[in-house]
Each structure stands twice: as C-alpha cells, then as structure tokens.
Design an enzyme around this catalytic site. Structure first.
Site, PDB file in Angstrom:
ATOM      1  N   SER A 141      34.448  36.042  38.455  1.00 33.50           N
ATOM      2  CA  SER A 141      35.132  36.407  37.227  1.00 33.50           C
ATOM      3  C   SER A 141      34.111  35.986  36.191  1.00 33.50           C
ATOM      4  O   SER A 141      33.992  35.264  35.603  1.00 33.50           O
ATOM      5  CB  SER A 141      36.318  35.620  36.692  1.00 33.50           C
ATOM      6  OG  SER A 141      36.971  36.233  35.423  1.00 33.50           O
ATOM      7  N   TYR A 154      41.265  27.748  35.041  1.00 36.27           N
ATOM      8  CA  TYR A 154      40.580  28.980  35.913  1.00 36.27           C
ATOM      9  C   TYR A 154      39.675  29.176  35.782  1.00 36.27           C
ATOM     10  O   TYR A 154      38.354  29.679  36.679  1.00 36.27           O
ATOM     11  CB  TYR A 154      41.645  30.140  35.147  1.00 36.27           C
ATOM     12  CG  TYR A 154      40.859  31.004  36.214  1.00 36.27           C
ATOM     13  CD1 TYR A 154      41.301  31.451  37.441  1.00 36.27           C
ATOM     14  CD2 TYR A 154      40.754  32.614  35.414  1.00 36.27           C
ATOM     15  CE1 TYR A 154      41.566  32.682  38.460  1.00 36.27           C
ATOM     16  CE2 TYR A 154      40.565  33.751  36.098  1.00 36.27           C
ATOM     17  CZ  TYR A 154      40.725  33.587  37.735  1.00 36.27           C
ATOM     18  OH  TYR A 154      40.335  34.414  38.129  1.00 36.27           O
TER      19      TYR A 154
HETATM   20  N1  LIG Z   1      43.156  40.475  38.754  1.00 33.47           N
HETATM   21  C1  LIG Z   1      42.257  39.720  37.682  1.00 33.47           C
HETATM   22  O1  LIG Z   1      42.752  40.131  37.236  1.00 33.47           O
HETATM   23  C2  LIG Z   1      40.535  39.456  38.657  1.00 33.47           C
HETATM   24  C3  LIG Z   1      40.156  39.610  37.223  1.00 33.47           C
HETATM   25  C4  LIG Z   1      38.844  38.886  37.749  1.00 33.47           C
HETATM   26  C5  LIG Z   1      38.801  38.275  38.655  1.00 33.47           C
HETATM   27  N2  LIG Z   1      39.835  38.234  39.708  1.00 33.47           N
HETATM   28  C6  LIG Z   1      39.391  37.374  40.898  1.00 33.47           C
HETATM   29  O2  LIG Z   1      39.724  38.506  42.565  1.00 33.47           O
HETATM   30  C7  LIG Z   1      40.229  37.585  42.913  1.00 33.47           C
HETATM   31  C8  LIG Z   1      41.466  38.526  43.557  1.00 33.47           C
HETATM   32  O3  LIG Z   1      42.393  39.141  42.187  1.00 33.47           O
HETATM   33  P1  LIG Z   1      43.491  39.638  43.130  1.00 33.47           P
HETATM   34  O4  LIG Z   1      43.584  40.148  41.612  1.00 33.47           O
HETATM   35  O5  LIG Z   1      42.814  40.694  44.068  1.00 33.47           O
HETATM   36  O6  LIG Z   1      44.769  38.511  42.804  1.00 33.47           O
HETATM   37  P2  LIG Z   1      46.045  38.380  43.926  1.00 33.47           P
HETATM   38  O7  LIG Z   1      46.432  40.283  44.372  1.00 33.47           O
HETATM   39  O8  LIG Z   1      46.610  37.612  43.391  1.00 33.47           O
HETATM   40  O9  LIG Z   1      45.632  37.655  44.877  1.00 33.47           O
HETATM   41  C9  LIG Z   1      45.128  36.906  45.169  1.00 33.47           C
HETATM   42  C10 LIG Z   1      45.217  36.425  46.749  1.00 33.47           C
HETATM   43  O10 LIG Z   1      44.644  34.886  46.734  1.00 33.47           O
HETATM   44  C11 LIG Z   1      45.919  34.005  47.719  1.00 33.47           C
HETATM   45  N3  LIG Z   1      45.656  32.861  48.204  1.00 33.47           N
HETATM   46  C12 LIG Z   1      46.259  31.739  46.657  1.00 33.47           C
HETATM   47  N4  LIG Z   1      46.053  30.930  47.084  1.00 33.47           N
HETATM   48  C13 LIG Z   1      45.916  30.881  48.509  1.00 33.47           C
HETATM   49  C14 LIG Z   1      45.510  29.197  48.966  1.00 33.47           C
HETATM   50  N5  LIG Z   1      45.654  28.037  49.079  1.00 33.47           N
HETATM   51  N6  LIG Z   1      45.505  30.252  50.905  1.00 33.47           N
HETATM   52  C15 LIG Z   1      45.272  31.563  51.087  1.00 33.47           C
HETATM   53  N7  LIG Z   1      44.864  32.341  50.133  1.00 33.47           N
HETATM   54  C16 LIG Z   1      45.444  32.004  48.841  1.00 33.47           C
HETATM   55  C17 LIG Z   1      46.536  34.989  47.482  1.00 33.47           C
HETATM   56  O11 LIG Z   1      47.758  34.791  48.803  1.00 33.47           O
HETATM   57  P3  LIG Z   1      49.523  35.026  48.812  1.00 33.47           P
HETATM   58  O12 LIG Z   1      49.424  36.487  49.290  1.00 33.47           O
HETATM   59  O13 LIG Z   1      49.878  34.158  50.735  1.00 33.47           O
HETATM   60  O14 LIG Z   1      49.830  34.390  47.530  1.00 33.47           O
HETATM   61  C18 LIG Z   1      46.959  36.596  47.151  1.00 33.47           C
HETATM   62  O15 LIG Z   1      47.177  36.933  48.198  1.00 33.47           O
HETATM   63  C19 LIG Z   1      41.255  36.221  43.102  1.00 33.47           C
HETATM   64  O16 LIG Z   1      40.025  35.855  43.136  1.00 33.47           O
HETATM   65  C20 LIG Z   1      41.315  36.839  41.254  1.00 33.47           C
HETATM   66  O17 LIG Z   1      39.938  35.565  40.892  1.00 33.47           O
HETATM   67  C21 LIG Z   1      40.656  38.910  39.750  1.00 33.47           C
END
Ligand SMILES: NC(=O)c1ccc[n+]([C@@H]2O[C@H](COP(=O)([O-])OP(=O)(O)OC[C@H]3O[C@@H](n4cnc5c(N)ncnc54)[C@H](OP(=O)(O)O)[C@@H]3O)[C@@H](O)[C@H]2O)c1
Length: 248
Positions: A141, A154
């Site tokens: 990120s 974070y």
């Molecule tokens: N969204 C943003 O603005 C953004 C920006 C920059 C980077 N990112 C990064 O991109 C990645 C994907 O983000 P996203 O937007 O797709 O978020 P998301 O839809 O909330 O997906 C995150 C996933 O991580 C899973 N997770 C959390 N804790 C876990 C654990 N202990 N074991 C296994 N799975 C776990 C969650 O599982 P559950 O479904 O079981 O809860 C969820 O499906 C993340 O690493 C995030 O930090 C996101």
C-alpha cells in the site's frame, strides 16, 4: 502450469474474499485462467468465477496461524498443480484510535498484515523456486511508502511487508519465479467503507487492470493509479515537520 498459449492457468488467492484479489482473479479468468484456489477463513463461494468457466477450490486459511501455512500451499498444489500466479491479498485496516486504546488489537493486526504475510509468502516462494516459474503478487500500500500519524499501525505493517516483498523478489531473482509488489492508494470498497475517499481514489477493478497489465509486462512494482509513483516520490522527501501535519 501455464496453458498452451503461455497465459496464466492456475491462481491461488490468499485472502479469497478480498475485493481487490477477486477483481484480479476475475480478469485473469476472463483471459484464460481456469484453475482457481481461494484461501479463506471458513467457506466461500465464487459463482461469478464459476460462471466464467473456472474450476474453483476453497482451502481453509487463517493468516494468524503461521504453523498451518505450509499445509495451505501444499493443499493448493495438490488441487491444481504448479501455481502460475499467487496473489497475497489478505489484510486488516483497523482503526488507529482503537489500536492506541487496545495494543493487543494492534499486535493482532501486525501478526496478520506482516507476520502472516511473511510466513505464507515464504512457503509460496519455496514452491515457486521448486517449479522454476510463477509470480507472487503482494498487496502492499502507499500507506507503507511513508507512514503517516493518522494510521501508523497499519502503515507500519505495510512498510514492513513492502520491504520484505522487495527482498524476497531479489532473493528469487534468477530462479524463474518473481515477485510483483502492488501499491494501491485509497480503494473504494469494503475495507474503506464509511471513510471519505482520499485524492486519487481508485476502485478494485482499476487496481486489477493495473495488476494484470503489470503481470503482462513483467513489472516488479505496480502503483495504482500510476500517478501515485511520482506523487509519492515527492511525499517521501517532504520535511518531517510538514509530513506530520498531514491530516489523514
Ligand atoms: N482497500 C484499500 O483502500 C487498500 C489500499 C491499499 C492496499 N490495500 C491492501 O490490499 C489488500 C486487499 O484489500 P481489499 O480492499 O481487497 O480488502 P478486503 O476486501 O477487506 O479483503 C481483505 C481480506 O483479508 C482477509 N483477512 C483478514 N484477516 C485474515 C486472516 N486472519 N486470515 C485470512 N484472511 C484474512 C479478509 O477475510 P474475511 O473475508 O474472512 O474477513 C478479507 O477477505 C489488503 O492487504 C489491503 O491492506 C487495500
């Protein structure tokens, strides 16, 4: 193993319900990927991927249980064979104020976002090295490029992860396998629900398009959107006294 046209065939998504991760998988399936493993806590379904003709497997995966990560990767290989692409997309954002009130919750976020990533990515790297091919895509990120006081728990997990992923990519250099680090900015979606969008906010679909283009071009780093690369080149050199006044 890649298909006859050299396109991606098998994909393992770690964090199999991630909106960004699923958007990437969907694009890869539209481009010919057929064997998909979703690694999630508990069960999930992926009707959209199945409707596109993919064979979808589900493997139980908890990022906070590193002792199980070797089995997760081995099970995925048992199901689909060589892994062409692995997307490590799990993570928790959390709330900085809550982390400050409850350091145990902060330690848990670190264990998932950094410790869990290190553990499972090392297992993936071992497998890709054995195969002599495959790309590990790590969702970092911009929050880790320069950590802000507004979300420093974070942000620091992402700074650690980003450094780890770069080092792992260098360690794999020459093995036939590689690592691509993805640095999205603010992505509108479940993780950021209820938050006012930051400038240059993007969507899971736009991040996925940048990731798939980066994969095709063999990039080591993808910024999403691309304009964040020069923006953060500037952000990195802002004086600390200015940086600490960043509102969010
Ligand atoms: N969204 C943003 O603005 C953004 C920006 C920059 C980077 N990112 C990064 O991109 C990645 C994907 O983000 P996203 O937007 O797709 O978020 P998301 O839809 O909330 O997906 C995150 C996933 O991580 C899973 N997770 C959390 N804790 C876990 C654990 N202990 N074991 C296994 N799975 C776990 C969650 O599982 P559950 O479904 O079981 O809860 C969820 O499906 C993340 O690493 C995030 O930090 C996101």
């Amino acid at each position: 193993m890649k298909n006859a046209l050299g396109a991606v065939d098998s994909v393992l998504l770690l964090g199999g319900r991630s909106e960004i991760g699923l958007a990437v998988v969907e694009l890869l399936v539209k481009r010919g990927a057929r064997r998909i493993v979703l690694a999630v806590r508990g069960e999930t379904d992926a009707p959209d991927l199945k409707a596109l003709g993919a064979e979808v497997h589900v493997v139980d995966f908890d990022a906070a249980r590193p002792e199980s990560h070797g089995d997760v990767v081995r099970t995925a290989v048992d199901l689909v064979g060589d892994l062409d692409v692995v997307i490590s997309a799990f993570g928790v954002l959390g709330d900085q104020a809550v982390y400050e009130r409850d350091p145990v919750s902060a330690a848990h976020a670190v264990a998932v976002n950094f410790g869990g990533q290190v553990s499972v990515c090392l297992h993936v790297a071992e497998r890709l090295r054995e195969q002599r091919h495959g790309t590990l895509i790590v969702l970092s990120s911009v929050a880790g490029v320069r950590v802000r006081k507004a979300n420093y728990v974070y942000g620091s997990t992402k700074a650690g992860l980003d450094g780890f992923a770069q080092g792992l990519g260098d360690a794999l250099h020459g093995s036939g396998a590689n690592v691509m680090v993805v640095r999205p900015g603010f992505v509108r979606g479940r993780m950021t629900a209820g938050m006012p969008p930051a400038p240059m906010a993007t969507t899971p679909g736009e991040v996925a398009a940048a990731v798939v283009a980066g994969l095709r071009e063999g990039k080591e780093t993808v910024w999403a959107p691309a304009v964040l690369a020069p923006v953060f080149a500037l952000m990195r050199v802002l004086p600390r006294a200015v940086w600490r006044r960043m509102p969010r």
